[in-house]
Design an enzyme around this catalytic site. Sequence first.
Site, PDB file in Angstrom:
ATOM      1  N   ASP A  34     -21.138  11.427 -17.179  1.00 57.93           N
ATOM      2  CA  ASP A  34     -20.112  12.551 -17.790  1.00 57.93           C
ATOM      3  C   ASP A  34     -18.818  12.197 -17.460  1.00 57.93           C
ATOM      4  O   ASP A  34     -17.757  12.805 -17.523  1.00 57.93           O
ATOM      5  CB  ASP A  34     -20.621  13.836 -17.739  1.00 57.93           C
ATOM      6  CG  ASP A  34     -20.952  14.099 -16.058  1.00 57.93           C
ATOM      7  OD1 ASP A  34     -20.438  13.222 -15.276  1.00 57.93           O
ATOM      8  OD2 ASP A  34     -21.363  15.156 -15.845  1.00 57.93           O
ATOM      9  N   GLY A  35     -18.602  11.065 -16.103  1.00 58.44           N
ATOM     10  CA  GLY A  35     -17.338  10.719 -15.754  1.00 58.44           C
ATOM     11  C   GLY A  35     -17.332  11.390 -14.162  1.00 58.44           C
ATOM     12  O   GLY A  35     -16.322  11.011 -13.555  1.00 58.44           O
ATOM     13  N   GLU A  36     -18.117  12.375 -13.727  1.00 64.31           N
ATOM     14  CA  GLU A  36     -18.139  12.782 -12.516  1.00 64.31           C
ATOM     15  C   GLU A  36     -18.587  11.835 -11.519  1.00 64.31           C
ATOM     16  O   GLU A  36     -19.184  10.846 -11.700  1.00 64.31           O
ATOM     17  CB  GLU A  36     -18.829  14.092 -12.384  1.00 64.31           C
ATOM     18  CG  GLU A  36     -18.326  15.371 -13.269  1.00 64.31           C
ATOM     19  CD  GLU A  36     -19.188  16.616 -13.150  1.00 64.31           C
ATOM     20  OE1 GLU A  36     -20.411  16.649 -12.405  1.00 64.31           O
ATOM     21  OE2 GLU A  36     -18.878  17.694 -13.689  1.00 64.31           O
ATOM     22  N   ASP A  92      21.249  10.419  -4.379  1.00 63.51           N
ATOM     23  CA  ASP A  92      22.164  11.513  -4.599  1.00 63.51           C
ATOM     24  C   ASP A  92      22.668  11.960  -3.061  1.00 63.51           C
ATOM     25  O   ASP A  92      21.948  11.540  -2.071  1.00 63.51           O
ATOM     26  CB  ASP A  92      21.505  12.652  -5.156  1.00 63.51           C
ATOM     27  CG  ASP A  92      20.065  13.204  -4.698  1.00 63.51           C
ATOM     28  OD1 ASP A  92      19.887  13.312  -3.620  1.00 63.51           O
ATOM     29  OD2 ASP A  92      19.057  13.136  -5.317  1.00 63.51           O
ATOM     30  N   LYS A 146      25.320  11.929  -9.505  1.00 65.21           N
ATOM     31  CA  LYS A 146      24.349  11.865 -10.696  1.00 65.21           C
ATOM     32  C   LYS A 146      24.746  13.014 -11.702  1.00 65.21           C
ATOM     33  O   LYS A 146      25.417  14.144 -11.353  1.00 65.21           O
ATOM     34  CB  LYS A 146      23.054  12.646  -9.798  1.00 65.21           C
ATOM     35  CG  LYS A 146      21.904  13.039 -10.808  1.00 65.21           C
ATOM     36  CD  LYS A 146      20.912  13.528 -10.206  1.00 65.21           C
ATOM     37  CE  LYS A 146      20.101  12.835  -9.219  1.00 65.21           C
ATOM     38  NZ  LYS A 146      18.959  13.496  -8.659  1.00 65.21           N
TER      39      LYS A 146
END
Length: 281
Positions: A33-35, A158, A182
């Site tokens: 299940d991807g876990e 910046d 900027k």
Amino acid sequence: MILPGSTAQSLAAALAAQTNDSLAVPQTTRFADGEFKVRVASKDDRAVIVCSTVSAESHIELLQLQEIASQFAEEVITVLPYMGYARQDAAFTAGEPVSARAVAQAISTNTDRVLTVTPHETHVRDFFGVPCDIIDGAHLLADPLPDNLTKPLFLAPDEGATDLAGTVRDAYGAGETDYFEKTRDRDTGAVELKPSETDVTGRDVIVTDDIIATGSTMSKAIDHLRADSVARVFAVCVHPMLAGNAQTKLADAGVEAVFGTDTIERSATTVSVAPAIADAL
């Protein structure tokens, strides 16, 4: 014991060599299940977890490593070489989360202390529920620069980042600092950087930032330098995220080399923050 996340394996190994601590070897099991689940067989009284949270998955991996370490270690220290979501340090419009605070609170659950390297905003340390120390990695960026820079100018993106450029300049031992002006388009929100009034003709310029993400804004700024007959251009950053084709953009803009630390392990990684982390442990 140094306990590495999958995103900081080289750095964790370098840190173990610096501190003479043992280096654990986590094992990962993945499910349909991807876990996933991480397992650590070794134990010690102190666990130093080293994990750069460059993705949502790496955040989950870190939380699992902390949970494991809390079961056996008397002291758990979490090292975030790169802290993901640190730039989301405020709710910029109504209805938005302060994502840096959300992840900091989660990370604080199973650790006694946090160390992080050069976050975009130092006040993110206040979001943690445990002591958080900031390690400065900027001075290390002088090491890979050529010794023969011509009238070097360390240019920040910046005005607020001039201190970082100054740190690199001081570590290098020569040169001046300045920053890009900027401007933001009110209609599109696009940001444009233009060099200030400093004459860059014939000078070597080192564009200095805490992180290079996509490289789009920086490459456009470097185009302006080229128009002003700059000599060589180098890009240095603490965190070389370099997402997508960032390096191609920078090379196309005329950057001779990109140098970064191993807070994020990329091809541009040329110097390690391990000694600085070891000093802070």
